[in-house]
Design an enzyme around this catalytic site. Structure first.
Site, short mmCIF file in Angstrom:
data_model
loop_
_atom_site.label_atom_id
_atom_site.label_comp_id
_atom_site.label_asym_id
_atom_site.label_seq_id
_atom_site.Cartn_x
_atom_site.Cartn_y
_atom_site.Cartn_z
N TRP A 103 0.90 -1.15 -0.01
CA TRP A 103 -0.06 0.17 0.09
C TRP A 103 0.80 1.11 0.00
O TRP A 103 0.34 2.23 -0.84
CB TRP A 103 -0.95 -0.21 1.17
CG TRP A 103 -1.81 -1.03 1.17
CD1 TRP A 103 -1.92 -1.98 2.06
CD2 TRP A 103 -2.90 -1.33 0.02
NE1 TRP A 103 -2.88 -3.26 1.69
CE2 TRP A 103 -3.57 -2.71 0.57
CE3 TRP A 103 -3.33 -0.83 -0.97
CZ2 TRP A 103 -4.48 -3.36 -0.33
CZ3 TRP A 103 -4.33 -1.51 -1.83
CH2 TRP A 103 -5.00 -2.72 -1.51
N ASP A 172 -2.26 6.37 6.51
CA ASP A 172 -3.36 5.42 5.73
C ASP A 172 -3.65 4.68 6.98
O ASP A 172 -3.04 3.51 7.45
CB ASP A 172 -2.67 4.65 4.67
CG ASP A 172 -3.65 3.69 4.19
OD1 ASP A 172 -4.95 3.57 4.79
OD2 ASP A 172 -3.34 3.00 3.33
N LYS A 196 -12.63 -2.05 6.48
CA LYS A 196 -12.03 -3.29 7.40
C LYS A 196 -12.38 -3.09 8.89
O LYS A 196 -12.48 -3.62 9.66
CB LYS A 196 -10.36 -2.83 7.37
CG LYS A 196 -10.11 -3.37 6.11
CD LYS A 196 -8.83 -2.86 5.18
CE LYS A 196 -8.56 -3.71 3.82
NZ LYS A 196 -7.97 -2.69 3.23
C1 LIG Z 1 -7.05 -2.22 2.16
C2 LIG Z 1 -6.14 -1.34 2.29
C3 LIG Z 1 -6.04 -0.27 1.19
C4 LIG Z 1 -7.17 -0.21 -0.01
O1 LIG Z 1 -8.28 0.31 0.23
P1 LIG Z 1 -9.42 0.53 -0.84
O2 LIG Z 1 -10.53 1.39 0.01
O3 LIG Z 1 -9.63 -0.83 -1.49
O4 LIG Z 1 -8.83 1.56 -1.82
C5 LIG Z 1 -5.37 0.80 1.40
N1 LIG Z 1 -4.54 0.71 2.34
C6 LIG Z 1 -4.58 -0.10 3.45
C7 LIG Z 1 -3.72 0.04 4.64
C8 LIG Z 1 -5.16 -1.17 3.25
O5 LIG Z 1 -5.38 -2.17 4.37
#
Ligand SMILES: *Cc1c(COP(=O)(O)O)cnc(C)c1O
Length: 361
Positions: A103, A172, A196
């Site tokens: 990521w 993030d 998540k």
């Molecule tokens: C799952 C994830 C993403 C991607 O998220 P999307 O909403 O599918 O774009 C980005 N960063 C992290 C840390 C993730 O776990």
């Protein structure tokens, strides 16, 4: 009673049962309107309240100071990979990133479209099994970006990196949102896909300190400017109303059980039970991440005998322990034990792992 699996998928991920039950109860007739929340105008007073309640609950539960703006956006966390540099770039100033995995790399690739990117540290030398410690950020950076939790490798920043006071820290937080008490003042921006740790897919929570909203170039596309959405409380265009409503129910549930301090307590307990079982297996199971970098949310481990890994995943599945396959870049197993995973799910997993070891050692 409906049969519920213990769902260890990394995302979309398990949501708390009382949240889903409440959604089910309200689905046909939302608060006496005779309509589902999916069908109501986003300009109606009923939806407006849901929308603002959800924002206010984020502020309350995270203890955000009054100059932090909460936004509900679309496009996933992946869209923030370009919205962050687009909105925070400063001409001639570097954007600094720490590379802790897939990521981070995606975020770095997008930032390169907007200017000079400096990767200050990386854990790629050991396949991202740790969080780098020696970090030297520049005083003149436009911002520093980290991936707060690395969903794939099972590593997490247990505390924020020290950045110069003039430099905003961006995280993030897709897979560690609200998993423990943090000091929000250490962050300029936090963003998270909801699927998540908060709710269903389809909405992205973005939290920005207000002074950072003024940086975006005038000519940037309207929909990509945070300040477009901030100025309209995320109602510039039709928001993903159903997803926001479900996040609101999750947030209310979190508040009801005791807020983020209670989530932290539960998350630490769950992670300890699982890591202790792995560490106490005499090497049959081996944790992937270095101990001081271990995630509270994604527990990654391999089996001593690689040939047994898919068998363990399959037998777990047959028992209602779903989604335990590790990401292809790490292999092995991964148990995602987000905020909504009950402790009984972790206990059932540990019991299974012990039995599997006894039968296969
Ligand atoms: C799952 C994830 C993403 C991607 O998220 P999307 O909403 O599918 O774009 C980005 N960063 C992290 C840390 C993730 O776990």
């Amino acid at each position: 009673m409906t049969k519920r699996a213990y769902n260890f998928y990394p995302g979309p991920a398990t949501m708390a049962l009382p949240v889903i039950e409440r959604a089910k109860k309200e689905l046909l007739d939302f608060q006496g309107t005779g309509m589902s929340i999916m069908e109501i105008s986003h300009r109606s007073k009923e939806y407006d309240k849901v929308h603002h309640d959800a924002m206010n609950l984020v502020t309350e539960l995270m203890g955000l100071p009054s100059d932090y703006k909460v936004m509900w956006l679309q496009g996933g966390a992946s869209s923030q990979f370009y919205q962050v540099p687009l909105n925070l770039q400063l001409p001639g100033k570097p954007m600094e990133y720490v590379n802790t995995g897939v990521w981070s790399k995606k975020a770095i690739a997008e930032a390169k479209h907007y200017g000079d990117v400096r990767v200050v540290a990386s854990s790629e030398d050991k396949t991202f099994s740790y969080i780098p410690k020696a970090l030297d950020f520049s005083d003149d950076a436009a911002f520093v970006h980290i991936s707060g939790n690395n969903t794939i490798y099972g590593t997490e920043w247990s505390e924020e990196p020290k950045v110069p006071s003039s430099v905003p820290l961006v995280s993030d937080t897709s897979s560690n949102l609200m998993n423990r008490v943090i000091d929000p003042k250490k962050y300029g921006v936090m963003y998270a896909g909801a699927q998540k740790n908060l709710g269903p897919a389809g909405v992205t929570l973005v939290i920005v300190r207000e002074d950072l909203l003024g940086r975006v170039p005038e000519k940037a596309p309207t929909m990509l400017k945070w300040n477009t959405h901030a100025a309209k409380d995320s109602m510039f265009n039709t928001p993903p109303a159903l997803a926001i409503y479900l996040c609101k129910l999750s947030l209310e549930y979190i508040k009801e059980i005791g807020g983020v301090p209670e989530l932290e307590k539960r998350n630490k307990k769950k992670a300890k039970i699982l890591y202790d079982a792995i560490d106490g297996s005499g090497g049959f199971y081996k944790g992937y991440a270095e101990k001081d970098s271990r995630s509270l949310m994604n527990v990654t481990f391999n089996l001593k005998d690689k040939d047994l890994e898919s068998k363990a995943v399959e037998e777990g599945f047959a028992r209602g322990l779903v989604g335990l396959k590790g990401h292809r870049s790490v292999g092995g197993m991964r148990a995602s034990i987000y905020n909504a995973m009950p402790i009984d799910g972790v206990k059932a997993l540990v019991e299974f792992l012990k039995e599997f070891q006894e039968k296969n050692e």
